[in-house]
Scaffold this motif. Structure first.
Motif, mmCIF file in Angstrom:
data_model
loop_
_atom_site.group_PDB
_atom_site.id
_atom_site.type_symbol
_atom_site.label_atom_id
_atom_site.label_comp_id
_atom_site.label_asym_id
_atom_site.label_seq_id
_atom_site.Cartn_x
_atom_site.Cartn_y
_atom_site.Cartn_z
ATOM 1 N N ASP A 1 0.946 -1.106 0.110
ATOM 2 C CA ASP A 1 0.089 -0.126 -0.015
ATOM 3 C C ASP A 1 0.843 1.415 0.037
ATOM 4 O O ASP A 1 1.514 1.445 0.924
ATOM 5 C CB ASP A 1 -0.976 -0.138 1.192
ATOM 6 N N ASN B 1 -9.204 -7.817 6.541
ATOM 7 C CA ASN B 1 -9.975 -7.109 5.420
ATOM 8 C C ASN B 1 -10.844 -7.819 4.734
ATOM 9 O O ASN B 1 -10.689 -9.281 4.680
ATOM 10 C CB ASN B 1 -8.729 -7.160 4.161
ATOM 11 N N THR C 1 -16.284 4.290 2.873
ATOM 12 C CA THR C 1 -15.304 4.552 1.731
ATOM 13 C C THR C 1 -14.738 5.987 2.224
ATOM 14 O O THR C 1 -15.481 6.930 1.979
ATOM 15 C CB THR C 1 -15.342 4.350 0.218
ATOM 16 N N ARG D 1 -12.760 1.538 4.458
ATOM 17 C CA ARG D 1 -11.400 1.483 3.421
ATOM 18 C C ARG D 1 -11.222 2.946 3.198
ATOM 19 O O ARG D 1 -11.979 3.725 3.271
ATOM 20 C CB ARG D 1 -11.657 0.770 2.281
ATOM 21 N N LEU E 1 -10.536 -2.328 -3.472
ATOM 22 C CA LEU E 1 -10.034 -2.811 -2.327
ATOM 23 C C LEU E 1 -11.254 -3.290 -1.290
ATOM 24 O O LEU E 1 -12.027 -2.853 -1.223
ATOM 25 C CB LEU E 1 -9.454 -1.343 -1.529
ATOM 26 N N PHE F 1 -12.646 -4.078 2.766
ATOM 27 C CA PHE F 1 -12.875 -3.098 3.768
ATOM 28 C C PHE F 1 -12.194 -3.758 5.155
ATOM 29 O O PHE F 1 -12.047 -4.792 5.222
ATOM 30 C CB PHE F 1 -14.270 -2.988 4.211
ATOM 31 N N THR F 2 -11.484 -2.928 5.987
ATOM 32 C CA THR F 2 -11.042 -3.203 7.012
ATOM 33 C C THR F 2 -12.117 -3.217 8.119
ATOM 34 O O THR F 2 -12.771 -2.184 8.525
ATOM 35 C CB THR F 2 -9.931 -2.458 7.621
#
Length: 966
Positions: free
Chosen positions: A584, A826, A861, A917, A927, A929-930
């Protein structure tokens, strides 16, 4: 608000560090504003600095070196007052400070009275003066990871702490007893400290970092966890297991503890060098305290009849020796350095004995010559602790890494072939007198732990190593060089000289022969004298200096970083971003700009300003999804392991590139190798076979696993073609050494069976069918099992997925306690449809909120895409690490049923989960999501949409918080 002085254009604005704000400071590894970082920021923004501390140690003042260099350039006056209290101050630390022309030092000789004063004063032309008062002295532990508490107080009329402390400092500074430490004084003081009696020595030791103490005869935290897993793996019926643990973490002690618990009648311990046996016997005797138990079979020692036999493989594998033993002679067999076990001699011994339990110990399970040594223990990795984890657990000494700008070499004029510099040109460019002088200057500036230099210097070629040794010798150092051409005996002799306190040898210059398997505990300085192009090799070489030894507090690392193409590699390795998280760019920029908040516990990373700018420029230029970048990563990895990479190499090569990027870009590993023009004959056949190609691609597309069920079903199905729910439960219990509830996992296992019975994306492949909660394997898949090579290729993918899952998740949390989700992991929306067993079809969750039973899932987001419509640009942001501001969907009000669910969720037993994210896409990849855990309602205002402040159950680590908000 002003956060810096007028004349500091080079100092970056740090919105976390304010000069005019009162702050309580403590040592938190992940905090952006811990004591050390605040101290450094205060120094770099000051126009005059005064310190008053009980003691100064090299482990602390070395950390301030880069700040002191900057302040010397700007001629900022610094006064440091310290004492001889308890003999803890080091003469070496005082000399380190005195090398800077702008630094004045005075010492108060203290005999009977105590001196616990710690104050740091910062005067500024802007009158934004400040003082830090508290518990921290100038030592590594006090600055970085000790239990300390300090208060930073800005000067003001109503809070005159700065003025009062400044007055006290002036009185002490001008005290007649305060003396300037001349060299004569320092020599006398060194004699005094070296002759301190044991009582005083105890006090000195008490102030040192915990790493310097000797190992007690009780398990450390790593060993306790591993011992628990060993007991459980045997309970679940496993008769073999492997422990993967970084060098220096106590593998031999661990095996001794387990043998003590197992209580075998007879033990066999096998190693490939006699000195390893001697060390193991000593370790075991420390625990068992009975020398009569232990016998040795090596060289002239033939103690066959002792209960615990320690043997070299060279002595044991001979027919006439093996035949002296019954096949069941030993209950417990241990193989040290287990990565050698694929050798014919080891296989012969392993095939001869029928032991109750076999334990393999290794730091590097990387497959030698492509052979899978872990298969010898049924791929049962009982416990694993790699270098970064070991540092985190304080099982190794911390490192002080300094990235030093190297302007003596212009790398842009050196030819690059296949991503690698031409060795001859590079050697010539690096072998200059100017560069040697510069390196020596920096060694003197930064220093090292202890009184005697024990150094390894890593060079680019034999010629470079020879040149460096000769040039250092001409300048008064005692050095030599080692290469791959030197015999093992000669290398051992030179290493022993470097370890010998009575030998004058100070530095060994080498190329890549010290990457692994070499133990030199006394090393206190590592010099990286060539461009680092491989994070794997960097981490291996870093590991050479990290073993604990009494009296060693830290190892210094000087890395000379120039304008070379891969200057970002070391920051990438140090940030821990090489494989597990993928790469990242934005996170890496944050790490570089903010001093690597996620550095392993106790360790310190510092890039000087020129190096920092160079590294950031290189990071900005990277496009991780480009074919060229992936090609370079692939060929670099191939070069490191010495052969064409296979999927399992990504699992056990400590710093391998992220497999995710290759699979995302090329869809499968076979297609990756085709793109790299690196297919072998067997792989050529697989890629032409539609069934095999689809099977392998579908397995790889599931990586990394978020749950283990499908892979568990498929792995079990290799031996039994009808699989029940209970089969899967028992498989997982044995595989992961855990206890599971059948009822708690039944429905999700059946759901996993259902997924396997359906085609994936555009494929037609089905792995089987489901009937009465049983999975029946398709005949075409059964046929694949019967082809030996295909079956192994298939099994490798299953093993990769399950092992990576074991590494990445707390199995007691997600499986035993049935929590399903792991915080900070994630997840995609489709992952969550499966894990929450939602009735929705995959691909149908597109909104910012989804509800399943009594669970609400919020998807945020933070940086909206330009493509997002205006009415969907919700105002979502972190208030701080514990609170999150969220704007509901436009139709939600306080009186609506959904709004009431939010407000009264605790009373209604509704769970709210937060998934965040930074961006929708990065490097061309969507991507995930965390997961930040569950959240609770705090307050809200407004309707359609509602503006809600949620409180996180667990505040997010500050490094992750900073990553999200920038």
């Amino acid at each position: 608000m002003i956060t810096y002085s007028y004349n500091l254009p080079a100092i970056p604005l740090k919105e976390d560090l304010y000069l005019s704000r009162v702050d309580v400071l403590h040592n938190d590894r992940q905090s952006i504003k811990n004591f050390f970082k605040t101290l450094k920021h205060e120094m770099l923004t000051a126009d005059q600095i005064d310190f008053m501390v009980s003691f100064v140690r090299m482990s602390g003042v070395q950390l301030l070196t880069q700040a002191l260099i900057e302040l010397e350039k700007r001629q900022i006056p610094i006064r440091i007052l310290t004492t001889t209290y308890l003999g803890i101050t080091e003469a070496k630390a005082l000399r380190h400070l005195l090398q800077f022309k702008n630094v004045e030092v005075k010492v108060l000789p203290v005999k009977n009275e105590s001196f616990h004063t710690k104050a740091y004063l910062f005067k500024r032309h802007t009158e934004l003066n400040s003082v830090i008062i508290g518990s921290s002295n100038l030592s590594h532990s006090a600055l970085i990871n000790g239990h300390e508490l300090n208060v930073k107080i800005p000067d003001s009329e109503h809070l005159p702490a700065y003025k009062q402390t400044q007055a006290f400092f002036k009185n002490m500074w001008h005290d007649d007893k305060a003396i300037i430490p001349t060299e004569e004084f320092l020599v006398e003081y060194e004699q005094f400290t070296s002759s301190l009696n044991k009582k005083n020595q105890m006090f000195v030791q008490e102030e040192k970092a915990p790493y310097a103490t000797s190992i007690e005869i009780t398990p450390n935290e790593m060993q306790k966890e591993a011992l628990k897993n060993l007991a459980l793996t045997r309970k679940n019926g496993n008769t073999k297991g492997v422990i993967i643990a970084a060098t220096g973490t106590g593998k031999t002690f661990l095996s001794a503890f387990d043998v003590y618990a197992f209580k075998p009648k007879r033990l066999l311990f096998i190693a490939h060098r006699e000195e390893l046996l001697d060390g193991a016997i000593k370790t075991f005797n420390t625990l068992f305290k009975d020398e009569s138990l232990f016998g040795k079979l090596a060289g002239t020692s033939k103690e066959f009849d002792r209960p615990f036999l320690f043997s070299t493989i060279q002595s044991l594998h001979k027919d006439h020796v093996l035949e002296r033993f019954e096949r069941d002679a030993f209950d417990y067999i241990i193989i040290d350095e287990f990565h050698h076990a694929e050798a014919a001699t080891y296989l012969k011994v392993l095939n001869y004995f029928n032991q109750s339990f076999l334990l393999g110990l290794t730091a590097t399970p990387e497959r030698m010559d492509g052979k899978d040594v872990l298969a010898l223990c049924d791929n049962n990795v009982v416990y694993e602790i790699r270098l970064r984890d070991a540092l985190q657990a304080q099982l190794l000494v911390p490192f002080h890494y300094f990235g030093v700008s190297d302007t003596t070499t212009d790398y842009t004029v050196i030819t690059v072939r296949n991503g690698t510099y031409d060795e001859k040109q590079l050697t010539k460019a690096l072998s200059t007198h100017q560069r040697v002088e510069y390196i020596i200057e920096k060694v003197k500036t930064y220093g090292y732990d202890g009184d005697t230099l024990h150094c390894l210097g890593f060079c680019v070629s034999i010629e470079h190593a020879q040149f460096m040794s000769e040039e250092f010798n001409l300048r008064g150092y005692n050095t030599t060089y080692l290469t791959g051409a030197d015999s093992v005996e000669y290398r051992s002799k030179i290493i022993a000289r470097l370890e010998d306190p009575n030998d004058p040898l100070q530095i060994i210059f080498t190329i890549n022969i010290f990457n692994e398997g070499v133990d030199i505990p006394k090393v206190n300085l590592l010099l990286f004298l060539r461009p680092t192009e491989s994070s794997t090799i960097f981490i291996q070489q870093l590991g050479r200096g990290l073993r604990r030894i009494t009296g060693k507090e830290f190892v210094t690392v000087l890395d000379f970083i120039g304008n070379y193409q891969k200057s970002f590699v070391v920051p990438l390795a140090l940030s821990g971003q090489t494989n597990a998280k993928g790469f990242d760019k934005d996170s890496l920029r944050i790490s570089v700009l903010h001093g690597f908040a996620d550095a392993p516990a106790g360790s310190y990373i510092d890039l000087d300003p020129v190096t920092q700018r160079e590294v950031l420029d290189r990071i900005d230029a990277i496009r991780m999804n480009s074919s060229e970048m992936l090609k370079n990563l692939y060929h670099q990895f191939k070069k490191e392991i010495g052969r064409s990479p296979e999927i399992m190499d990504f699992l056990y090569s400590d710093q391998s590139p992220s497999l995710t990027y290759f699979i995302y870009k090329y869809k499968s590993w076979l297609k990756t190798k085709k793109a790299m023009k690196d297919l072998n004959e067997q792989e050529e056949a697989y890629i032409k076979d539609t069934l095999k190609s689809e099977v392998f691609e579908r397995l790889e597309q599931q990586l990394p696993l978020k749950w283990p069920y499908e892979f568990a079903i498929l792995d079990f199905a290799r031996t039994k073609h009808t699989v029940t729910v209970d089969d899967v439960i028992h498989y997982l219990e044995k595989k992961f050494s855990i206890n599971l509830s059948s009822e708690g996992h039944r429905t999700i296992i059946v759901r996993a069976m259902d997924r396997l019975s359906k085609p994936y994306k555009k494929q037609t492949l089905r792995f089987g069918s489901v009937e009465d909660e049983m999975f029946n394997v398709d005949s075409k898949i059964i046929a694949l099992y019967e082809e030996k090579d295909v079956s192994q290729y298939y099994a490798d993918r299953l093993e990769y997925g399950l092992t990576e899952f074991r590494r990445s998740y707390k199995l007691n949390h997600v499986l035993e306690e049935e929590k399903k989700l792991e915080i900070y992991q994630n997840y995609t929306r489709n992952d969550l449809i499966f894990l929450f067993e939602a009735s929705a079809k995959e691909g149908t969750w597109r909104e910012g909120v989804s509800k399943v039973d009594n669970h609400y899932l919020l998807f945020i987001t933070l940086n909206k895409s330009e493509k997002v419509d205006e009415h969907l640009l919700y105002k979502d942001y972190f208030v701080d690490p514990k609170n999150f501001h969220w704007q509901s969907q436009n139709q939600t009000s306080h009186t609506s049923s959904v709004g009431q669910d939010y407000i009264n969720h605790k009373k209604c037993e509704i769970h709210i989960h937060l998934f965040v994210r930074k961006f929708t896409e990065m490097h061309g990849m969507t991507l995930p999501f965390t997961y930040l855990g569950e959240i609770d309602y705090r307050k809200s205002h407004g309707d359609k949409p509602m503006n809600i402040i949620w409180e996180l159950h667990q505040p997010i680590p500050e490094d992750l918080f900073i990553d999200f908000i920038r």
